[in-house]
Design a protein around this motif. Structure first.
Motif, PDB file in Angstrom:
ATOM      1  N   GLU A   1       0.848  -1.204   0.000  1.00 24.47           N
ATOM      2  CA  GLU A   1       0.000   0.000   0.000  1.00 24.47           C
ATOM      3  C   GLU A   1       0.881   1.250   0.000  1.00 24.47           C
ATOM      4  O   GLU A   1       1.913   1.271   0.661  1.00 24.47           O
ATOM      5  N   THR A   2       0.412   2.284  -0.682  1.00 24.32           N
ATOM      6  CA  THR A   2       1.110   3.570  -0.533  1.00 24.32           C
ATOM      7  C   THR A   2       0.664   4.205   0.787  1.00 24.32           C
ATOM      8  O   THR A   2      -0.358   3.814   1.357  1.00 24.32           O
TER       9      THR A   2
ATOM     10  N   GLN B   1      -2.818   5.559   0.388  1.00 23.44           N
ATOM     11  CA  GLN B   1      -3.830   4.503   0.372  1.00 23.44           C
ATOM     12  C   GLN B   1      -3.993   3.889   1.771  1.00 23.44           C
ATOM     13  O   GLN B   1      -5.090   3.535   2.174  1.00 23.44           O
TER      14      GLN B   1
ATOM     15  N   ASN C   1      -7.392   3.526   3.671  1.00 22.94           N
ATOM     16  CA  ASN C   1      -7.836   2.178   4.074  1.00 22.94           C
ATOM     17  C   ASN C   1      -8.070   2.074   5.576  1.00 22.94           C
ATOM     18  O   ASN C   1      -9.082   1.540   6.014  1.00 22.94           O
TER      19      ASN C   1
ATOM     20  N   LYS D   1      -6.534   9.902  -5.732  1.00 29.48           N
ATOM     21  CA  LYS D   1      -7.823   9.266  -5.449  1.00 29.48           C
ATOM     22  C   LYS D   1      -7.680   7.976  -4.662  1.00 29.48           C
ATOM     23  O   LYS D   1      -6.660   7.284  -4.757  1.00 29.48           O
ATOM     24  N   ASP D   2      -8.732   7.633  -3.963  1.00 29.69           N
ATOM     25  CA  ASP D   2      -8.806   6.324  -3.309  1.00 29.69           C
ATOM     26  C   ASP D   2      -8.924   5.253  -4.391  1.00 29.69           C
ATOM     27  O   ASP D   2      -9.784   5.362  -5.278  1.00 29.69           O
ATOM     28  N   GLU D   3      -8.056   4.252  -4.329  1.00 30.53           N
ATOM     29  CA  GLU D   3      -8.092   3.185  -5.339  1.00 30.53           C
ATOM     30  C   GLU D   3      -9.444   2.490  -5.390  1.00 30.53           C
ATOM     31  O   GLU D   3      -9.845   1.934  -6.404  1.00 30.53           O
ATOM     32  N   LEU D   4     -10.147   2.472  -4.265  1.00 30.78           N
ATOM     33  CA  LEU D   4     -11.420   1.756  -4.219  1.00 30.78           C
ATOM     34  C   LEU D   4     -12.609   2.701  -4.443  1.00 30.78           C
ATOM     35  O   LEU D   4     -13.759   2.291  -4.314  1.00 30.78           O
ATOM     36  N   ASP D   5     -12.275   3.931  -4.711  1.00 32.65           N
ATOM     37  CA  ASP D   5     -13.302   4.894  -5.092  1.00 32.65           C
ATOM     38  C   ASP D   5     -14.425   5.074  -4.058  1.00 32.65           C
ATOM     39  O   ASP D   5     -15.582   5.258  -4.392  1.00 32.65           O
TER      40      ASP D   5
END
Ligand code: GCU
Length: 686
Positions: free
Chosen positions: A610-611, A614, A618, A678-682
């Motif tokens: 994970e960055t 992120q 998360n 952006k959030d990877e999971l939107d």
């Protein structure tokens, strides 16, 4: 019911299981006791309450050991007087505050001994025996010999004489109201019982910030009332301490200086000590916050902390008193642009040069971390740094930065990590828990103190589940080797029930709660993203441009405070080599403290892949889910706990969920807007 919350872990609920009750009754109906010191009286009174509560009988307390079964409660001396002998090794192993609980079977007798070298030991043994019974422990064949690991086990009250409590979240003070000391000694006695039951042996009853009125607590108009409180605590083996104002000779004396080298100042404190001890012969001593956050101290006179502390200590020497001098000293007027000054370094920079210069009745009290009781901090490098000075670890039971007793945040797991932290001061295995008890360096004193979480709310701690923090604190002071699971199970059994579903459920809730709180609040050890002053709720920049030395250094590219020697403030070098290297190096720095030690780009990858950005998203989404789950878990035991308590906890947990959402959204939005990533999971970010 109100009473069940008020009793905390001393509920002594009636056994439903009559077989079990029968088993204990054999011994518990007859108590053989001989002493009449007030501490032994407290032990006997407790036995009476406990046995009556759990078994429904009033034990017969007599000076006789003629019955076939009984519990002997008394000092070793009395044990000998009735010709009961114990193994000489055991006898030698019992220290001044230690105890032995032992079951003895002879031809015609079957009894249990609770004994100690001193009456205090007997008191602790008695509480321990009652705890064993409450948690349904087998007493046949039992042998427990325990000595406390830490000589000083102290609670600090940040109570003011107007009745307010600094950082208090459980109502008003139990000691003061309207500039007077309470006459409600019943409540003080009940508090004494709670504290003694977990082995606490000292209490400082006023705020470390000693304002005008509290400065007078050491004056003749207040001392008789302080003495009344001390008299109650004494019956529970607890010594009373007072926080003092270093400028008292000016403020309540008629001197125009508080210079520790001034002859009149020295005499003033000596006379003051004499006066205090005339009211309270076993007075513990002074707790001092000096030259810290605008409190007066020796710096005014170009003297150092050792000069100041030693002057006070000399005044207390004739009476066996001690000076507990706090190391919470830093520059609280910093410019946020100044990247050289690092608050984390301050305590070490101030006190390390003075190592070895303090009298042996001075003890330095050091907060667990180098900043200030954040959700997560590294351990202060003064532990293991100081070698020729007595030290006490200061923890915070009151939840200033950890949810203010509105959120569930059980701190025992945090404290265990602190106590187990290896300082490497004298090689591998120099854990904080070994360092602070004073033994490795042959220091005269050592121990653990904590800012308490109790107020005049009926359930003492505001949030009833927060009682667990006070309980856990005491148990860890007594024995830091107890596992977090053991302590937690004990507390649940004593407070709620021994039912497995109840124990398992609440234990899981408690043990995960710190991590959950961390998840939806501040990431990776950064801290301080709170609203200024009251410190409740999210505010990422709340302290960022302030004067208190509390920065996260987030800009559009990265976040974190570089405390490395290589590029940063150089804080890492305050640790012994092993830790210094571990923290200095980005690869070996524990990730939960990454942003405490390093400034990294948001796209820096953690070991999980994970960055950073992120990870922030998360954990904040996850933290809220976990908070929701806490409520579900609690609901699953609805039928098994008292309705009032059930309802009270549900309400707090619902509040926690809503507030966790606020935390999540404020933090996520801040970093989304700052980074544009952006959030990877939107998921929804505002
Ligand atoms: C923290 C806390 C203050 C307290 C101080 C201290 O800064 O917010 O209320 O006085 O610690 O420990 O002295």
């Amino acid at each position: 019911d109100v009473n069940s919350s008020y009793s905390c872990w001393l509920r002594y609920k009636r056994f439903k299981d009559t077989d079990l009750a029968q088993k204990y009754l054999k011994w518990c109906s007859n108590i053989a006791a001989f002493e009449d010191t007030s501490v032994i009286q407290s032990a006997l009174s407790e036995v009476n309450i406990g046995i009556n509560g759990m078994l429904g009988v009033k034990p017969i307390i007599s000076g006789s050991i003629d019955k076939p079964s009984f519990i002997f409660i008394g000092t070793l001396e009395k044990l000998k007087a009735v010709d009961i002998s114990i193994d000489v090794n055991d006898e030698n192993d019992i220290g001044d505050e230690g105890f032995l609980i032992k079951s003895v079977k002879t031809g015609d007798k079957d009894y249990i001994i609770v004994t100690g070298k001193t009456d205090k030991g007997v008191l602790y043994g008695t509480f321990s025996l009652l705890r064993l019974i409450s948690t349904n422990t087998e007493l046949d064949g039992i042998k427990r010999l325990e000595n406390p690991s830490n000589p000083l086990r102290i609670i600090n009250h940040w109570d003011n004489i107007d009745g307010s409590v600094e950082r208090g979240y459980a109502g008003k003070s139990i000691f003061y109201a309207n500039n007077k000391i309470t006459g409600n000694l019943k409540r003080i006695r009940d508090y004494g019982r709670l504290l003694a039951s977990i082995g606490i042996n000292g209490i400082a009853i006023n705020n470390v910030n000693v304002h005008k009125m509290e400065t007078r607590l050491i004056r003749e108009d207040f001392l008789p009332y302080v003495a009344r409180i001390a008299n109650v605590f004494r019956e529970y083996g607890i010594k009373t301490y007072l926080s003092i104002n270093f400028a008292a000779p000016i403020e309540i004396g008629d001197l125009n200086t508080a210079d520790p080298f001034d002859a009149d100042v020295k005499i003033w404190w000596k006379k003051k000590a004499e006066e205090i001890y005339s009211y309270i012969p076993d007075f513990g001593g002074f707790l001092v916050k000096a030259d810290s956050e605008f409190r007066p101290g020796p710096f005014t006179y170009n003297r150092n902390h050792a000069d100041g502390a030693n002057m006070l200590a000399e005044a207390l020497v004739p009476y066996g008193g001690i000076v507990i001098w706090r190391c919470f000293v830093y520059n609280c007027l910093q410019d946020w642009r100044d990247r050289k000054t690092d608050r984390a370094k301050a305590a070490y920079d101030h006190f390390m040069p003075l190592d070895g210069m303090f009298l042996d009745n001075v003890i330095l009290q050091i907060k667990n971390g180098p900043m200030d009781f954040q959700v997560r901090e590294p351990v202060s490098p003064l532990f293991g740094g100081l070698k020729k000075t007595n030290t006490i670890l200061e923890l915070q039971v009151t939840q200033e930065y950890t949810g203010q007793q509105k959120h569930l945040c059980y701190l025992v797991p945090m404290w265990k990590e602190i106590l187990d932290f290896d300082t490497y001061a004298i090689g591998k295995g120099s854990n904080v828990k070994k360092i602070v008890n004073g033994k490795p360096f042959n220091n005269k004193y050592g121990g653990i103190a904590a800012v308490g979480n109790v107020g005049d709310d009926m359930n003492w701690t505001g949030f009833q589940l927060a009682q667990s923090n006070l309980y856990g604190f005491g148990r860890l002071c007594w024995n830091p080797d107890l596992s977090k699971e053991e302590i937690t199970d004990e507390w649940i059994k004593l407070t709620y029930s021994t039912d497995k579903a109840v124990v398992d459920t609440i234990s899981k809730m408690l043990l995960n709660s710190w991590r959950i709180y961390e998840n939806y609040t501040s990431p990776l050890g950064i801290g301080w993203m709170v609203n200024p002053n009251h410190h409740y709720g999210p505010n990422v920049d709340g302290y960022e441009y302030d004067k208190w030395g509390t920065y996260h250094r987030a800009d559009c590219k990265g976040i974190g405070v570089d405390r490395t020697v290589k590029n940063g403030t150089g804080y890492t070098k305050q640790y012994h080599k092993e830790n210094a290297e571990m923290y200095e190096n980005l690869e070996t720095c524990p990730e939960e403290l990454l942003l405490f030690f390093h400034h990294v780009p948001y796209i820096y990858k953690l070991k999980s892949g994970e960055t950073i950005i992120q990870h922030i998203y998360n954990t904040h989404f996850k933290g809220v889910e976990q908070a929701i789950n806490l409520k579900e878990q609690w609901k699953s035991i609805k039928e098994m706990v008292d309705f009032d308590i059930y309802q009270h906890v549900i309400e707090r947990l619902e509040g926690q969920i809503e507030h966790a959402k606020e935390w999540r959204d404020v933090i996520n939005s801040y970093f989304y807007r700052k980074t544009g990533i952006k959030d990877e999971l939107d998921r929804t970010i505002y």
